[in-house]
Design an enzyme around this catalytic site. Sequence first.
Site, PDB file in Angstrom:
ATOM      1  N   ALA A  18       0.846  -1.195   0.000  1.00  0.00           N
ATOM      2  CA  ALA A  18       0.000   0.000   0.000  1.00  0.00           C
ATOM      3  C   ALA A  18       0.883   1.247   0.000  1.00  0.00           C
ATOM      4  O   ALA A  18       1.847   1.346   0.757  1.00  0.00           O
ATOM      5  CB  ALA A  18      -0.911  -0.004   1.217  1.00  0.00           C
ATOM      6  N   GLN A  70      -4.844  -6.906  -6.129  1.00  0.00           N
ATOM      7  CA  GLN A  70      -5.094  -7.413  -4.775  1.00  0.00           C
ATOM      8  C   GLN A  70      -6.328  -6.770  -4.150  1.00  0.00           C
ATOM      9  O   GLN A  70      -6.429  -5.552  -4.059  1.00  0.00           O
ATOM     10  CB  GLN A  70      -3.890  -7.189  -3.859  1.00  0.00           C
ATOM     11  CG  GLN A  70      -4.047  -7.991  -2.569  1.00  0.00           C
ATOM     12  CD  GLN A  70      -2.952  -7.774  -1.562  1.00  0.00           C
ATOM     13  OE1 GLN A  70      -2.751  -6.664  -1.089  1.00  0.00           O
ATOM     14  NE2 GLN A  70      -2.245  -8.838  -1.205  1.00  0.00           N
ATOM     15  N   CYS A 102      -2.407  -8.064   5.680  1.00  0.00           N
ATOM     16  CA  CYS A 102      -2.221  -6.678   6.127  1.00  0.00           C
ATOM     17  C   CYS A 102      -2.372  -6.582   7.642  1.00  0.00           C
ATOM     18  O   CYS A 102      -3.382  -7.024   8.201  1.00  0.00           O
ATOM     19  CB  CYS A 102      -3.234  -5.758   5.447  1.00  0.00           C
ATOM     20  SG  CYS A 102      -3.106  -4.043   6.017  1.00  0.00           S
ATOM     21  N   LYS A 141      -2.553 -14.084  -0.209  1.00  0.00           N
ATOM     22  CA  LYS A 141      -1.297 -13.765   0.472  1.00  0.00           C
ATOM     23  C   LYS A 141      -1.572 -13.761   1.971  1.00  0.00           C
ATOM     24  O   LYS A 141      -2.454 -13.052   2.444  1.00  0.00           O
ATOM     25  CB  LYS A 141      -0.739 -12.412   0.014  1.00  0.00           C
ATOM     26  CG  LYS A 141       0.635 -12.112   0.595  1.00  0.00           C
ATOM     27  CD  LYS A 141       1.320 -10.977  -0.146  1.00  0.00           C
ATOM     28  CE  LYS A 141       2.742 -10.788   0.381  1.00  0.00           C
ATOM     29  NZ  LYS A 141       2.797 -10.121   1.684  1.00  0.00           N
ATOM     30  N   HIS A 171       4.148 -14.689   3.911  1.00  0.00           N
ATOM     31  CA  HIS A 171       5.096 -13.813   4.598  1.00  0.00           C
ATOM     32  C   HIS A 171       5.459 -14.488   5.918  1.00  0.00           C
ATOM     33  O   HIS A 171       4.574 -14.792   6.721  1.00  0.00           O
ATOM     34  CB  HIS A 171       4.454 -12.446   4.842  1.00  0.00           C
ATOM     35  CG  HIS A 171       5.380 -11.440   5.463  1.00  0.00           C
ATOM     36  ND1 HIS A 171       5.113 -10.096   5.495  1.00  0.00           N
ATOM     37  CD2 HIS A 171       6.584 -11.582   6.080  1.00  0.00           C
ATOM     38  CE1 HIS A 171       6.102  -9.462   6.105  1.00  0.00           C
ATOM     39  NE2 HIS A 171       7.007 -10.345   6.466  1.00  0.00           N
ATOM     40  N   ASP A 204      12.279 -10.585   4.092  1.00  0.00           N
ATOM     41  CA  ASP A 204      13.735 -10.454   4.259  1.00  0.00           C
ATOM     42  C   ASP A 204      14.550 -10.842   3.028  1.00  0.00           C
ATOM     43  O   ASP A 204      15.634 -11.410   3.143  1.00  0.00           O
ATOM     44  CB  ASP A 204      14.218 -11.263   5.474  1.00  0.00           C
ATOM     45  CG  ASP A 204      13.715 -10.695   6.788  1.00  0.00           C
ATOM     46  OD1 ASP A 204      13.111  -9.610   6.777  1.00  0.00           O
ATOM     47  OD2 ASP A 204      13.913 -11.355   7.830  1.00  0.00           O
TER      48      ASP A 204
END
Length: 322
Positions: A18, A70, A102, A141, A171, A204
């Site tokens: 975002a 998305q 999110c 995601k 993630h 990362d």
Amino acid sequence: MKIGNVQLENNVCLAPMAGVTDLPYRLLCKEQGCGLVYTEMISAKAVYFNNKNTNLLMQIDEKERPVAMQLFGCDPDLMAEMAKKIVDEHSQIDIIDINMGCPVPKVVNNGEGSGLMKQPGLVGEIVKKVSRAIPIPLTIKIRKGFDDNLINAVEIAKIAEANGAAAVGVHGRTREQYYSGKADWDIIRQVKEAITIPVLGNGDVFTPEDAKAMLHETGCDGILIGRGAQGNPWLFKRIIHYLESGDLLPLPTLQEIVEMIQRHMAMLCAYKGEYTAIREMRKHISWYTKGLPGSANLRRSINQLECFEAIEDKLEELKNMT
């Protein structure tokens, strides 16, 4: 790499962010060889109410394809209806992705974003209804889990696959971590071993060596690069080259950095108008110039400037500092 019926040129992708992955930035990353770009997250409710700002977020350029749009929300019927509406009205979209990662409180408190990690049954219902409503692949995601007491990425990934998802991005942090601490790549490996659809690892990856290590350690099919790409669209080209050849391309020169900033700013001005673009470019310039000599002073001075020409002059000064 293939997601559903969408063939990617490579498996190095720009993660949705975002306030970052707008059209101009996606195009810059695509020029550097990025295999798949994602839009900023778009609210299903905002699409329903035909929000003007959301319409701008949904603009797609043919040159950036393949592109994933998305969506976020938590109402299965509304999500399905709005996903269908988006695909019907935007033929250039190749994939719909659902945000289940999110961490922002106002999103999570509505049961959206990573708030969905706490409701596996609802995840299944959303994925089933959306995947059946659209003729293109649906992906999700997710995060490692909501917090250390709820590590359920494997469970959510299995549910998504069973209900029609074509790929899962993971993630390696919990919602409670936000972006702090170290990403847990082992959870990406666990998800990869548990499902048969493609898994994209996220977290990362800041260098070509990081990308190679993630692929090796997790067995994931592709990589989603988020913060590592901020102010660094060259990262895609450098990763792809390293994975293919084992050789590291040099980092961009000062001249190349300044020229990229200038292009980015010009594209953003054309896209959003000078007033908005200048203010949004401040964070991008901070990322582009991080670590350069005199960058702190440069950022301070640019944050006071309010027109395109004044920032151009400052950038020309920087270019001549070699």
